[in-house]
Scaffold this motif. Structure first.
Motif, PDB file in Angstrom:
ATOM      1  N   GLY A  30      14.894  10.525  95.999  1.00 21.80           N
ATOM      2  CA  GLY A  30      13.448  10.636  96.144  1.00 21.80           C
ATOM      3  C   GLY A  30      12.965  12.033  95.797  1.00 21.80           C
ATOM      4  O   GLY A  30      13.693  13.019  95.967  1.00 21.80           O
ATOM      5  N   LEU A  31      11.748  12.110  95.320  1.00 19.26           N
ATOM      6  CA  LEU A  31      11.178  13.408  94.967  1.00 19.26           C
ATOM      7  C   LEU A  31      11.006  14.295  96.192  1.00 19.26           C
ATOM      8  O   LEU A  31      11.157  15.517  96.106  1.00 19.26           O
ATOM      9  N   GLN A  32      10.703  13.690  97.338  1.00 15.88           N
ATOM     10  CA  GLN A  32      10.516  14.482  98.558  1.00 15.88           C
ATOM     11  C   GLN A  32      11.794  15.242  98.901  1.00 15.88           C
ATOM     12  O   GLN A  32      11.754  16.436  99.217  1.00 15.88           O
ATOM     13  N   GLU A  33      12.934  14.575  98.825  1.00 15.00           N
ATOM     14  CA  GLU A  33      14.212  15.233  99.099  1.00 15.00           C
ATOM     15  C   GLU A  33      14.492  16.323  98.067  1.00 15.00           C
ATOM     16  O   GLU A  33      14.942  17.415  98.406  1.00 15.00           O
ATOM     17  N   LEU A  34      14.207  16.039  96.819  1.00 13.49           N
ATOM     18  CA  LEU A  34      14.430  17.003  95.742  1.00 13.49           C
ATOM     19  C   LEU A  34      13.646  18.292  95.990  1.00 13.49           C
ATOM     20  O   LEU A  34      14.217  19.375  96.001  1.00 13.49           O
ATOM     21  N   VAL A  35      12.347  18.164  96.187  1.00 14.34           N
ATOM     22  CA  VAL A  35      11.523  19.373  96.346  1.00 14.34           C
ATOM     23  C   VAL A  35      11.830  20.089  97.660  1.00 14.34           C
ATOM     24  O   VAL A  35      11.773  21.316  97.728  1.00 14.34           O
ATOM     25  N   ARG A  36      12.182  19.349  98.701  1.00 12.17           N
ATOM     26  CA  ARG A  36      12.563  19.976  99.969  1.00 12.17           C
ATOM     27  C   ARG A  36      13.820  20.824  99.776  1.00 12.17           C
ATOM     28  O   ARG A  36      13.886  21.959 100.236  1.00 12.17           O
ATOM     29  N   ASN A  37      14.807  20.277  99.049  1.00 12.25           N
ATOM     30  CA  ASN A  37      16.051  21.006  98.815  1.00 12.25           C
ATOM     31  C   ASN A  37      15.836  22.269  97.982  1.00 12.25           C
ATOM     32  O   ASN A  37      16.549  23.254  98.147  1.00 12.25           O
ATOM     33  N   VAL A  38      14.872  22.236  97.089  1.00 19.22           N
ATOM     34  CA  VAL A  38      14.585  23.399  96.235  1.00 19.22           C
ATOM     35  C   VAL A  38      13.608  24.353  96.924  1.00 19.22           C
ATOM     36  O   VAL A  38      13.574  25.537  96.606  1.00 19.22           O
ATOM     37  N   GLY A  39      12.826  23.821  97.870  1.00 16.01           N
ATOM     38  CA  GLY A  39      11.901  24.669  98.607  1.00 16.01           C
ATOM     39  C   GLY A  39      10.549  24.833  97.946  1.00 16.01           C
ATOM     40  O   GLY A  39       9.962  25.917  98.006  1.00 16.01           O
ATOM     41  N   VAL A  40      10.066  23.767  97.313  1.00 13.43           N
ATOM     42  CA  VAL A  40       8.736  23.807  96.702  1.00 13.43           C
ATOM     43  C   VAL A  40       7.900  22.639  97.223  1.00 13.43           C
ATOM     44  O   VAL A  40       8.446  21.611  97.606  1.00 13.43           O
ATOM     45  N   PRO A  41       6.572  22.774  97.235  1.00  7.28           N
ATOM     46  CA  PRO A  41       5.719  21.658  97.629  1.00  7.28           C
ATOM     47  C   PRO A  41       5.836  20.507  96.631  1.00  7.28           C
ATOM     48  O   PRO A  41       6.036  20.732  95.437  1.00  7.28           O
ATOM     49  N   LYS A  42       5.700  19.295  97.125  1.00  4.96           N
ATOM     50  CA  LYS A  42       5.845  18.120  96.258  1.00  4.96           C
ATOM     51  C   LYS A  42       4.853  18.155  95.096  1.00  4.96           C
ATOM     52  O   LYS A  42       5.189  17.809  93.975  1.00  4.96           O
ATOM     53  N   GLY A  43       3.648  18.597  95.354  1.00 12.83           N
ATOM     54  CA  GLY A  43       2.654  18.666  94.286  1.00 12.83           C
ATOM     55  C   GLY A  43       3.063  19.595  93.155  1.00 12.83           C
ATOM     56  O   GLY A  43       2.677  19.389  92.003  1.00 12.83           O
ATOM     57  N   SER A  44       3.851  20.611  93.473  1.00 18.21           N
ATOM     58  CA  SER A  44       4.320  21.546  92.443  1.00 18.21           C
ATOM     59  C   SER A  44       5.243  20.876  91.441  1.00 18.21           C
ATOM     60  O   SER A  44       5.330  21.306  90.291  1.00 18.21           O
ATOM     61  N   PHE A  45       5.933  19.841  91.875  1.00 13.51           N
ATOM     62  CA  PHE A  45       6.844  19.120  90.985  1.00 13.51           C
ATOM     63  C   PHE A  45       6.113  18.701  89.714  1.00 13.51           C
ATOM     64  O   PHE A  45       6.644  18.805  88.608  1.00 13.51           O
ATOM     65  N   TYR A  46       4.886  18.233  89.862  1.00 14.45           N
ATOM     66  CA  TYR A  46       4.131  17.707  88.727  1.00 14.45           C
ATOM     67  C   TYR A  46       3.619  18.803  87.793  1.00 14.45           C
ATOM     68  O   TYR A  46       3.106  18.498  86.718  1.00 14.45           O
ATOM     69  N   ASN A  47       3.776  20.056  88.168  1.00 15.17           N
ATOM     70  CA  ASN A  47       3.501  21.144  87.233  1.00 15.17           C
ATOM     71  C   ASN A  47       4.635  21.291  86.222  1.00 15.17           C
ATOM     72  O   ASN A  47       4.444  21.899  85.173  1.00 15.17           O
ATOM     73  N   TYR A  48       5.796  20.764  86.561  1.00 13.02           N
ATOM     74  CA  TYR A  48       6.984  20.896  85.713  1.00 13.02           C
ATOM     75  C   TYR A  48       7.338  19.607  84.984  1.00 13.02           C
ATOM     76  O   TYR A  48       7.872  19.649  83.877  1.00 13.02           O
ATOM     77  N   PHE A  49       7.044  18.478  85.599  1.00 14.13           N
ATOM     78  CA  PHE A  49       7.410  17.172  85.033  1.00 14.13           C
ATOM     79  C   PHE A  49       6.289  16.181  85.327  1.00 14.13           C
ATOM     80  O   PHE A  49       5.773  16.147  86.441  1.00 14.13           O
ATOM     81  N   PRO A  50       5.920  15.369  84.352  1.00 13.00           N
ATOM     82  CA  PRO A  50       4.814  14.442  84.562  1.00 13.00           C
ATOM     83  C   PRO A  50       5.158  13.259  85.478  1.00 13.00           C
ATOM     84  O   PRO A  50       4.259  12.636  86.045  1.00 13.00           O
ATOM     85  N   SER A  51       6.464  12.947  85.639  1.00 12.80           N
ATOM     86  CA  SER A  51       6.849  11.794  86.439  1.00 12.80           C
ATOM     87  C   SER A  51       8.333  11.892  86.795  1.00 12.80           C
ATOM     88  O   SER A  51       9.069  12.704  86.218  1.00 12.80           O
TER      89      SER A  51
END
Length: 110
Positions: A30-51
């Motif tokens: 899940g994206l939530q686990e991914l961003v938590r492990n990296v230490g970034v907000p979930k919304g930030s993920f979409y600045n790097y990848f569209p999906s």
């Protein structure tokens, strides 16, 4: 955030993506686990990848690029016969497998 920081964070996301996808597979990650492990907000993920799908495709590319460079090194070395390249690749792979005791698997074979 500097361009370097952006690149480093993107690399961290991809590295963590490799680890999670190898361990849990696409549907189990899940994206939530991914961003938590990296230490970034979930919304930030979409600045790097569209999906998640686009991210997963980038993870595969990120994962396979070092292998492509290894293959190029074994087969493209000046004066090296293809047979020697295959033998060198086999020996290096065998040493790596022994060192890791075959733990980790292959992202593409899941």
């Amino acid at each position: 955030m500097s361009r370097r920081d952006i690149k480093e964070l993107r690399e961290k996301l991809l590295d963590q993506g490799v680890a999670l996808l190898m361990e849990q597979g696409y549907h189990g990650t899940g994206l939530q686990e991914l961003v938590r492990n990296v230490g970034v907000p979930k919304g930030s993920f979409y600045n790097y990848f569209p999906s998640k799908e686009a991210f997963s495709a980038e993870v595969v590319k990120h994962y396979i690029e070092p292998f492509i460079r290894q293959l190029d090194g074994h087969f493209a070395a000046p004066g090296r016969e293809r047979r020697n390249g295959v033998e060198g690749l086999f020996q290096r792979t065998h040493r790596g497998n022994r060192a890791t005791r075959l733990q980790g698997g292959c992202l593409l074979a899941i």
